[in-house]
Design a protein around this motif. Structure first.
Motif, PDB file in Angstrom:
ATOM      1  N   VAL A   1     118.711   8.653 -17.245  1.00 41.14           N
ATOM      2  CA  VAL A   1     119.638   8.694 -16.013  1.00 41.14           C
ATOM      3  C   VAL A   1     119.426   9.957 -15.494  1.00 41.14           C
ATOM      4  CG1 VAL A   1     121.365   6.983 -17.022  1.00 41.14           C
ATOM      5  CG2 VAL A   1     121.641   9.570 -17.542  1.00 41.14           C
ATOM      6  N   TYR A   2     118.879  10.996 -16.081  1.00 34.85           N
ATOM      7  CA  TYR A   2     118.742  12.153 -15.225  1.00 34.85           C
ATOM      8  C   TYR A   2     117.636  13.385 -15.833  1.00 34.85           C
ATOM      9  CZ  TYR A   2     119.979  17.040 -13.643  1.00 34.85           C
ATOM     10  OH  TYR A   2     119.578  18.434 -13.286  1.00 34.85           O
ATOM     11  N   MET A   3     116.898  13.903 -15.009  1.00 33.40           N
ATOM     12  CA  MET A   3     116.064  14.725 -15.640  1.00 33.40           C
ATOM     13  C   MET A   3     116.231  16.337 -14.747  1.00 33.40           C
ATOM     14  SD  MET A   3     112.444  14.068 -13.819  1.00 33.40           S
ATOM     15  CE  MET A   3     112.269  12.404 -14.345  1.00 33.40           C
ATOM     16  N   ASN A   4     116.201  17.340 -15.224  1.00 30.38           N
ATOM     17  CA  ASN A   4     116.513  18.550 -14.610  1.00 30.38           C
ATOM     18  C   ASN A   4     115.368  18.752 -13.892  1.00 30.38           C
ATOM     19  OD1 ASN A   4     114.829  19.629 -16.637  1.00 30.38           O
ATOM     20  ND2 ASN A   4     116.333  21.179 -17.407  1.00 30.38           N
ATOM     21  N   ARG A   5     115.639  20.065 -12.967  1.00 31.44           N
ATOM     22  CA  ARG A   5     114.495  20.514 -12.219  1.00 31.44           C
ATOM     23  C   ARG A   5     113.538  20.870 -13.091  1.00 31.44           C
ATOM     24  NH1 ARG A   5     116.966  25.252  -9.734  1.00 31.44           N
ATOM     25  NH2 ARG A   5     118.207  23.789  -8.602  1.00 31.44           N
ATOM     26  N   SER A   6     113.355  21.502 -14.016  1.00 33.30           N
ATOM     27  CA  SER A   6     112.236  21.912 -14.983  1.00 33.30           C
ATOM     28  C   SER A   6     111.321  20.814 -15.451  1.00 33.30           C
ATOM     29  CB  SER A   6     112.900  22.758 -16.028  1.00 33.30           C
ATOM     30  OG  SER A   6     111.424  23.109 -16.911  1.00 33.30           O
ATOM     31  N   ALA A   7     112.112  19.697 -15.833  1.00 32.97           N
ATOM     32  CA  ALA A   7     111.560  18.426 -16.182  1.00 32.97           C
ATOM     33  C   ALA A   7     110.796  17.826 -15.057  1.00 32.97           C
ATOM     34  CB  ALA A   7     112.468  17.587 -16.802  1.00 32.97           C
ATOM     35  N   ARG A   8     111.507  17.998 -13.968  1.00 29.08           N
ATOM     36  CA  ARG A   8     110.773  17.101 -12.768  1.00 29.08           C
ATOM     37  C   ARG A   8     109.581  17.691 -12.455  1.00 29.08           C
ATOM     38  NH1 ARG A   8     112.885  13.478  -9.612  1.00 29.08           N
ATOM     39  NH2 ARG A   8     115.035  14.090 -10.547  1.00 29.08           N
TER      40      ARG A   8
ATOM     41  N   ALA B   1     123.922  23.750 -13.632  1.00 32.04           N
ATOM     42  CA  ALA B   1     123.600  24.355 -14.869  1.00 32.04           C
ATOM     43  C   ALA B   1     122.537  23.785 -15.575  1.00 32.04           C
ATOM     44  CB  ALA B   1     125.219  24.229 -15.973  1.00 32.04           C
ATOM     45  N   LEU B   2     122.181  22.455 -15.598  1.00 28.70           N
ATOM     46  CA  LEU B   2     121.531  21.961 -16.242  1.00 28.70           C
ATOM     47  C   LEU B   2     119.839  22.299 -15.247  1.00 28.70           C
ATOM     48  CD1 LEU B   2     122.698  18.482 -17.104  1.00 28.70           C
ATOM     49  CD2 LEU B   2     122.308  20.161 -18.594  1.00 28.70           C
ATOM     50  N   ASP B   3     120.071  22.409 -14.125  1.00 32.42           N
ATOM     51  CA  ASP B   3     118.781  22.761 -13.180  1.00 32.42           C
ATOM     52  C   ASP B   3     118.434  24.246 -13.694  1.00 32.42           C
ATOM     53  OD1 ASP B   3     118.433  20.364 -12.342  1.00 32.42           O
ATOM     54  OD2 ASP B   3     119.750  20.658 -10.464  1.00 32.42           O
TER      55      ASP B   3
ATOM     56  N   ASN C   1     112.800  21.889 -20.172  1.00 30.48           N
ATOM     57  CA  ASN C   1     112.617  20.377 -19.790  1.00 30.48           C
ATOM     58  C   ASN C   1     114.143  19.730 -20.214  1.00 30.48           C
ATOM     59  OD1 ASN C   1     110.556  21.094 -18.220  1.00 30.48           O
ATOM     60  ND2 ASN C   1     109.205  20.782 -20.215  1.00 30.48           N
ATOM     61  N   CYS C   2     114.831  18.845 -19.660  1.00 33.49           N
ATOM     62  CA  CYS C   2     115.920  18.205 -20.133  1.00 33.49           C
ATOM     63  C   CYS C   2     116.031  16.905 -19.446  1.00 33.49           C
ATOM     64  CB  CYS C   2     117.130  18.846 -19.978  1.00 33.49           C
ATOM     65  SG  CYS C   2     118.669  18.185 -20.194  1.00 33.49           S
ATOM     66  N   PHE C   3     116.256  15.670 -20.490  1.00 34.76           N
ATOM     67  CA  PHE C   3     116.456  14.505 -20.134  1.00 34.76           C
ATOM     68  C   PHE C   3     117.857  14.010 -20.648  1.00 34.76           C
ATOM     69  CE2 PHE C   3     111.781  13.091 -19.877  1.00 34.76           C
ATOM     70  CZ  PHE C   3     111.648  13.234 -18.702  1.00 34.76           C
ATOM     71  N   ILE C   4     118.366  13.250 -19.839  1.00 34.36           N
ATOM     72  CA  ILE C   4     119.822  12.793 -20.232  1.00 34.36           C
ATOM     73  C   ILE C   4     119.800  11.298 -20.408  1.00 34.36           C
ATOM     74  CG2 ILE C   4     122.375  12.697 -19.677  1.00 34.36           C
ATOM     75  CD1 ILE C   4     121.509  15.448 -20.324  1.00 34.36           C
TER      76      ILE C   4
ATOM     77  N   THR D   1     128.460   9.485 -13.418  1.00 40.24           N
ATOM     78  CA  THR D   1     128.949   9.903 -11.793  1.00 40.24           C
ATOM     79  C   THR D   1     128.518  11.331 -11.693  1.00 40.24           C
ATOM     80  OG1 THR D   1     130.531   8.324 -12.037  1.00 40.24           O
ATOM     81  CG2 THR D   1     130.811   9.867 -10.235  1.00 40.24           C
ATOM     82  N   THR D   2     128.765  12.187 -12.440  1.00 39.58           N
ATOM     83  CA  THR D   2     128.734  13.771 -12.709  1.00 39.58           C
ATOM     84  C   THR D   2     127.278  13.938 -12.248  1.00 39.58           C
ATOM     85  OG1 THR D   2     130.642  14.117 -13.702  1.00 39.58           O
ATOM     86  CG2 THR D   2     128.938  15.951 -13.421  1.00 39.58           C
ATOM     87  N   LEU D   3     126.536  13.324 -12.910  1.00 38.00           N
ATOM     88  CA  LEU D   3     125.024  13.747 -13.244  1.00 38.00           C
ATOM     89  C   LEU D   3     124.384  13.076 -11.619  1.00 38.00           C
ATOM     90  CD1 LEU D   3     123.765  13.047 -16.743  1.00 38.00           C
ATOM     91  CD2 LEU D   3     124.258  15.218 -15.542  1.00 38.00           C
ATOM     92  N   ALA D   4     124.989  12.330 -11.040  1.00 39.80           N
ATOM     93  CA  ALA D   4     124.516  11.700  -9.772  1.00 39.80           C
ATOM     94  C   ALA D   4     124.990  12.545  -8.596  1.00 39.80           C
ATOM     95  CB  ALA D   4     125.142  10.071  -9.615  1.00 39.80           C
TER      96      ALA D   4
END
Length: 380
Positions: free
Chosen positions: A52-59, A34-36, A41-44, A22-25
């Motif tokens: 369920v999530y990728m940060n701005r750098s990964a995108r 913080a993750l962005d 590059n970061c995946f969760i 929910t937080t990541l959404a």
């Protein structure tokens, strides 16, 4: 047992995992910010290994990898989230075993696809009690870096190969130089010995020249003494000639007086005639002697002149001999210096040979160390 089997066996997502999703959404949540903000590059992934999530750098990075991802895995970027990370592995069961073992985490891996190389690190996300609520995957596209490392390694390998080649040539040249220097040193030593022999001969010749000068000077002195003696003899003969002329005159007067005396002076006239003849003979002999003495004086004068010229020539030879002796001495000194220089060259050439023989080992060590560094870079 797969993560799906783990879930079916009774494992259920915790409230915290649900809270994490929910937080990541929530795009306004500080964790998202913080993750962005990460420069990586970061995946969760959740506990079912679903992304369920990728940060701005990964995108941003996956935008660059879109073609390679589509070519290698047959999916678009929109299909990345919501799918399992097993889509990127050939052996999902092995990945399950690794992730189920806490001792295996964090886990680093490097894999390639579509001409791209990714370096990844996966670790579990746990709550305060140590319960897993998901996984975080940090990754980086190291394709350019590895290509640069490959290029650098290739350049170093090429450079070390050239160094080995140059070292081989240097070894050949140094060995040849050492051999030539040894030959030159031997030749120079022979030349120095020859110059020493010439120097000794020059000293001996110089001594003989000085002896010739002394003998010539003595000969000139003797001839001058002979010339003076012959002149003195001539003076004495002229005196005798005068006496003989006077004796002839006296004999003539005696003959006249004997003729006046008549018969009584006849014997005296005979004696006077004999004296007159003797005086004439003496005068004639003295004239012959004078001509001979004149010839001796002329010969002595010519001998003196000749000896004087010989003396001048010997003086010139002596000066030339002194010059030659000085030149030979200087040549001897120069030859000694050349011999020393060639000896240094020979020593330097031998040392160069020794150092050149070390080049292949040193080059091999550089290549080996560079290979290790290259491997470290690719695995880091």
């Amino acid at each position: 047992m797969s993560f799906t089997q783990l879930l079916q066996s009774g494992f259920r997502p915790s409230t915290k995992q649900t809270d994490l999703n929910t937080t990541l959404a929530d795009p306004t949540h500080p964790l998202r910010a913080a993750l962005d903000s990460l420069h990586g590059n970061c995946f969760i992934a959740d506990m079912s290994l679903t992304l369920v999530y990728m940060n701005r750098s990964a995108r941003s990075t996956v935008q660059e990898l879109a073609g390679a991802v589509r070519s290698a895995f047959g999916m678009s970027l929109d299909q990345l989230l919501g799918g399992s990370i097993h889509r990127f592995h050939k052996d999902p069961a092995r990945i399950d075993r690794i992730l189920a073992d806490p001792a295996q985490l964090p886990r680093e891996a490097i894999f390639g696809f579509g001409g791209r190389t990714l370096k990844t690190q996966i670790n579990a996300i746990t709550d305060d009690a140590g319960h897993r609520i998901g996984f975080i995957v940090l990754w980086d596209d190291v394709t350019a870096r590895n290509a640069s490392a490959d290029g650098a390694f290739a350049d170093v390998k090429e450079a070390t190969d050239r160094i080995e080649l140059i070292g081989g040539r240097l070894l050949d040249v140094a060995a040849e130089t050492s051999q030539q220097a040894d030959s030159a040193a031997a030749a120079t030593e022979e030349m120095r010995a020859a110059v020493g022999s010439i120097s000794q001969s020059s000293v001996h010749v110089g001594s003989q020249v000085h002896d010739a000068m002394a003998a010539t000077a003595e000969g000139v002195q003797r001839m001058e003494d002979l010339q003076r003696s012959s002149q003195e003899i001539g003076d004495f003969l002229r005196l005798i000639t005068t006496v003989a002329d006077q004796t002839k005159l006296l004999a003539l007067n005696a003959t006249i007086e004997a003729a006046r005396a008549g018969e009584a002076g006849r014997g005296f006239a005979v004696v006077a005639d004999e004296v007159k003849q003797l005086a004439g003979t003496t005068s004639s002999s003295i004239g012959d002697i004078e001509s001979r003495i004149d010839a001796i004086q002329r010969a002595a004068g010519e001998a003196v002149a000749t000896l004087s010229r010989i003396s001048a020539l010997v003086d010139g030879i002596s000066e030339s001999q002194d010059t030659v002796a000085a030149a030979i001495e200087e040549q001897s000194a120069v030859t000694s210096e050349i011999a020393q220089s060639i000896a240094h060259i020979a020593s330097g050439a031998k040392e160069t040979v020794e150092q050149a023989e070390l080049l292949p080992d040193a080059s091999g060590s550089v290549t080996a160390e560079t290979g290790v560094l290259h491997q470290i870079i690719q695995q880091s």
